[in-house]
Write an enzyme that holds these catalytic residues in place. Structure first.
Site, mmCIF file in Angstrom:
data_model
loop_
_atom_site.group_PDB
_atom_site.id
_atom_site.type_symbol
_atom_site.label_atom_id
_atom_site.label_comp_id
_atom_site.label_asym_id
_atom_site.label_seq_id
_atom_site.Cartn_x
_atom_site.Cartn_y
_atom_site.Cartn_z
ATOM 1 N N SER A 225 0.836 -1.206 0.000
ATOM 2 C CA SER A 225 0.000 0.000 0.000
ATOM 3 C C SER A 225 0.873 1.260 0.000
ATOM 4 C CB SER A 225 -0.913 -0.018 1.222
ATOM 5 O OG SER A 225 -0.121 -0.065 2.388
ATOM 6 N N CYS A 280 -3.981 -4.576 -7.719
ATOM 7 C CA CYS A 280 -3.549 -3.183 -7.846
ATOM 8 C C CYS A 280 -3.878 -2.634 -9.225
ATOM 9 C CB CYS A 280 -2.062 -3.062 -7.584
ATOM 10 S SG CYS A 280 -1.108 -3.879 -8.845
HETATM 11 P P1 NAD Z 1 0.509 -3.622 2.971
HETATM 12 O O1 NAD Z 1 1.152 -2.338 2.630
HETATM 13 O O2 NAD Z 1 -0.373 -3.668 4.179
HETATM 14 O O3 NAD Z 1 1.629 -4.753 3.220
HETATM 15 C C1 NAD Z 1 2.656 -4.984 2.291
HETATM 16 C C2 NAD Z 1 3.883 -5.509 3.039
HETATM 17 O O4 NAD Z 1 4.339 -4.507 3.952
HETATM 18 C C3 NAD Z 1 3.606 -6.762 3.858
HETATM 19 O O5 NAD Z 1 4.683 -7.662 3.707
HETATM 20 C C4 NAD Z 1 3.499 -6.240 5.280
HETATM 21 O O6 NAD Z 1 3.913 -7.190 6.248
HETATM 22 C C5 NAD Z 1 4.423 -5.036 5.278
HETATM 23 N N1 NAD Z 1 3.985 -3.995 6.225
HETATM 24 C C6 NAD Z 1 2.713 -3.674 6.546
HETATM 25 N N2 NAD Z 1 2.698 -2.666 7.443
HETATM 26 C C7 NAD Z 1 3.986 -2.338 7.680
HETATM 27 C C8 NAD Z 1 4.605 -1.357 8.502
HETATM 28 N N3 NAD Z 1 3.903 -0.515 9.248
HETATM 29 N N4 NAD Z 1 5.946 -1.282 8.496
HETATM 30 C C9 NAD Z 1 6.684 -2.113 7.736
HETATM 31 N N5 NAD Z 1 6.144 -3.077 6.942
HETATM 32 C C10 NAD Z 1 4.811 -3.175 6.902
HETATM 33 O O7 NAD Z 1 -0.273 -4.122 1.671
HETATM 34 P P2 NAD Z 1 -1.263 -5.340 1.517
HETATM 35 O O8 NAD Z 1 -2.542 -5.027 2.217
HETATM 36 O O9 NAD Z 1 -0.583 -6.609 1.849
HETATM 37 O O10 NAD Z 1 -1.484 -5.332 -0.062
HETATM 38 C C11 NAD Z 1 -2.427 -4.541 -0.716
HETATM 39 C C12 NAD Z 1 -1.827 -3.260 -1.239
HETATM 40 O O11 NAD Z 1 -0.751 -3.544 -2.114
HETATM 41 C C13 NAD Z 1 -2.809 -2.446 -2.069
HETATM 42 O O12 NAD Z 1 -2.664 -1.097 -1.737
HETATM 43 C C14 NAD Z 1 -2.383 -2.709 -3.496
HETATM 44 O O13 NAD Z 1 -2.712 -1.700 -4.417
HETATM 45 C C15 NAD Z 1 -0.911 -2.800 -3.327
HETATM 46 N N6 NAD Z 1 -0.308 -3.503 -4.438
HETATM 47 C C16 NAD Z 1 0.382 -2.764 -5.343
HETATM 48 C C17 NAD Z 1 0.941 -3.367 -6.442
HETATM 49 C C18 NAD Z 1 1.704 -2.570 -7.457
HETATM 50 O O14 NAD Z 1 2.358 -3.191 -8.275
HETATM 51 N N7 NAD Z 1 1.673 -1.263 -7.432
HETATM 52 C C19 NAD Z 1 0.792 -4.754 -6.629
HETATM 53 C C20 NAD Z 1 0.099 -5.486 -5.671
HETATM 54 C C21 NAD Z 1 -0.448 -4.837 -4.577
#
Ligand code: NAD
Length: 496
Positions: A225, A280
């Site tokens: 995200s 995404c």
């Molecule tokens: P997320 O940001 O919650 O988590 C992604 C990763 O970050 C996970 O491994 C998680 O453990 C880690 N993380 C979460 N909070 C953290 C923190 N406070 N500090 C450090 N690390 C942390 O995302 P999600 O809910 O797993 O996935 C969905 C999101 O990913 C959506 O916003 C989607 O659009 C995005 N996404 C983007 C793409 C792209 O190519 N742009 C592709 C797939 C998903």
């Protein structure tokens, strides 16, 4: 209850000082737990990668590529098992999980071409008796941090290319659906990858922060995200690392008055509701140009949505499955309600779907909302659920301004029969990946993937040619072997 652990230096490990529940989103039940790595466990993984690096770096690139050939075979052989694991923890129906895995395998196929991709650049005779060339050398230990929504594919965007370029890898997958990732990493070992070249640590912020601050980690690839992407990018940079951080999205499709409406509706169905909208690149906003087009779009969508089936991952006749958690379901439902409260019209309401036999699953039905405006909360946020919002505008310019003004710029699409309009759109739209009558313009593995604006922090996109650049550093060598007996005097002018 099973515990999903880590893979460090080729060994399965469970640092279970802290654990977290993993749900089966189709039933709403806890299926197993995941070990959350402590700082010291992550450091052990980095140490293993660091130790494996000198030998792996010096392994001929063709031998590194051969591991990828074998890995591809093993992924195909184990495809059903991997897709079941994805379904159980993510909720994806098997046809969708297969699509994800296939797109992941395409990145392994691209990595098989490493001997060609790493040939470098050579110029003979840049000066008298002087040759010059550029080599692309590996960085060392690199890390990947990945989201829940593509548990197999997104990690495969990263480590096959990083590894084949000669790096060693530490992956921190999503803690919500980690089993398939771990199993796939074990296949790499079976394919002949030496111990320590690929490591997986399960975990949360503690694991991520350790990777971001450990000086031995030279580069970080992140997908997730936007708020976390921004944090990762800033922290990695502050710690002297190369970083690419791909974030969230809000993808608009413009529906022009001349569009083939049946085609547009069919494409929108899959792109908006496939994988429960948890992509995404999901199309979450349809911008209809003119009221006549908007009325036709809304009535055709409404009719086409009637037979859609939301349900458990295990039934292949379902069109899409549950969302990832109960909390996420409540968030999606909250966005639908907020749109209604702010004056939009909920044409098809998926807030309360009945899924017989799976009453506790995290299901949201396909939802269509008309008369959405850019001021509404549901328009501004990334909903990440099976919700398509319709915004009505009068002109294509207005539609493009809407898209260009949005904070995200991942993907977009235009449905039209007008080539001139399509060309103007692709030239001027402020979005990284553009479709023309193609709803999910996810680039193939031999191009690169990435959005603009707040959908990507960094310079290089994911996978494809950009990945070769991201996972290597350029070294340019200029060489002269002076002829015996010829000695030049000192020159103080800049060499030219
Ligand atoms: P997320 O940001 O919650 O988590 C992604 C990763 O970050 C996970 O491994 C998680 O453990 C880690 N993380 C979460 N909070 C953290 C923190 N406070 N500090 C450090 N690390 C942390 O995302 P999600 O809910 O797993 O996935 C969905 C999101 O990913 C959506 O916003 C989607 O659009 C995005 N996404 C983007 C793409 C792209 O190519 N742009 C592709 C797939 C998903």
């Amino acid at each position: 209850m099973g515990l999903v652990g880590h893979l460090i230096n080729g060994e399965s490990r469970s640092d279970a000082a802290r654990v977290q529940d993993i749900y089966n989103p189709s039933t709403g039940e806890v299926s197993r737990q995941v070990a959350l790595a402590s700082k010291s466990t992550v450091e052990e993984a980095v140490t293993a990668a660091e130790k494996a690096f000198p030998a792996w770096r010096n392994t001929p690139v063709l031998k590194r590529a051969r591991v990828m050939f074998k890995f591809k075979e093993l992924l195909e052989k184990n495809s059903d098992k991997i897709c079941r694991m994805i379904g159980e923890e993510h909720g994806k129906i098997s046809h969708d999980a297969k699509g994800e895995l296939l797109r992941g395998i395409e990145n392994v196929e691209y990595a098989c071409g490493a001997p060609e991709l790493l040939k470098g650049e050579h110029s003979r005779g840049v000066g008298p008796g002087i040759d010059s060339w550029s080599e692309f050398q590996p960085l060392g230990v690199v890390a990947g941090i990945t989201p829940f929504n593509f548990p197999a594919m997104v990690p495969l965007w990263m480590y096959p290319m990083a590894i084949v370029c000669g790096n060693c890898f530490v992956l921190k997958p999503s803690e919500r659906d980690p089993s398939s990732v771990l199993f796939i990493a074990e296949l790499l070992e079976e394919a002949g990858l030496p111990k320590g070249v690929m490591n997986v640590v399960q975990g949360d912020k503690e694991a991520v922060d350790t990777l971001l601050t450990d000086k031995r980690v030279k580069a970080v690839s992140f997908v997730g995200s936007t708020p976390i992407a921004e944090y990762i990018y800033a922290t990695a940079n502050a710690n002297g690392k190369r970083c690419q951080a791909l974030g969230g999205a809000k993808n608009h499709a413009i529906v022009m008055p001349d569009a083939d409406m049946d085609n547009a509706v069919n494409q929108l169905l899959g792109a908006a509701f496939g994988s429960s909208g948890e992509r995404c690149m999901a199309l979450s906003v349809a911008v209809a140009v003119g009221d006549e087009a908007a009325d036709r779009l809304v009535s055709s969508m409404k009719e086409a949505m009637e037979p859609l089936k939301v349900g458990a991952y295990s039934e292949s006749s379902n069109d899409f499955g549950p969302v990832i958690t109960q909390a996420h379901k409540e968030k999606v439902v909250g966005f639908i309600s907020s749109a209604e409260e702010q004056g939009a019209e909920v044409v098809v309401d998926g807030r309360n779907p009945q899924v017989e036999g799976y009453e506790n699953g995290f299901f949201v039905g396909a939802t269509l909302i008309d008369h959405v405006t850019s001021a509404m909360t549901s328009y501004q946020a990334e909903i990440f659920g099976p919700v398509l919002q319709v915004v009505r505008v009068d002109t294509m310019e207005e539609a493009m301004k809407l898209i260009n003004d949005h904070e995200y710029g991942n993907g977009t699409c235009i449905f039209t029969r007008d080539g001139e309009a399509a060309r103007f759109f692709s030239d001027h739209i402020e979005v990284g990946m553009v479709g023309i009558n193609v709803p999910l313009p996810v680039p193939v593995a031999y191009h690169s993937f990435g959005g603009w604006k707040r959908s990507l922090f960094g310079d290089l996109h994911a996978y494809g040619p950009d990945a070769v650049r991201f996972y290597t550093k350029r070294k340019t060598i200029t060489q002269r072997w002076p002829s015996a007996g010829v000695r030049e005097g000192a020159q103080f002018a800049f060499p030219s």
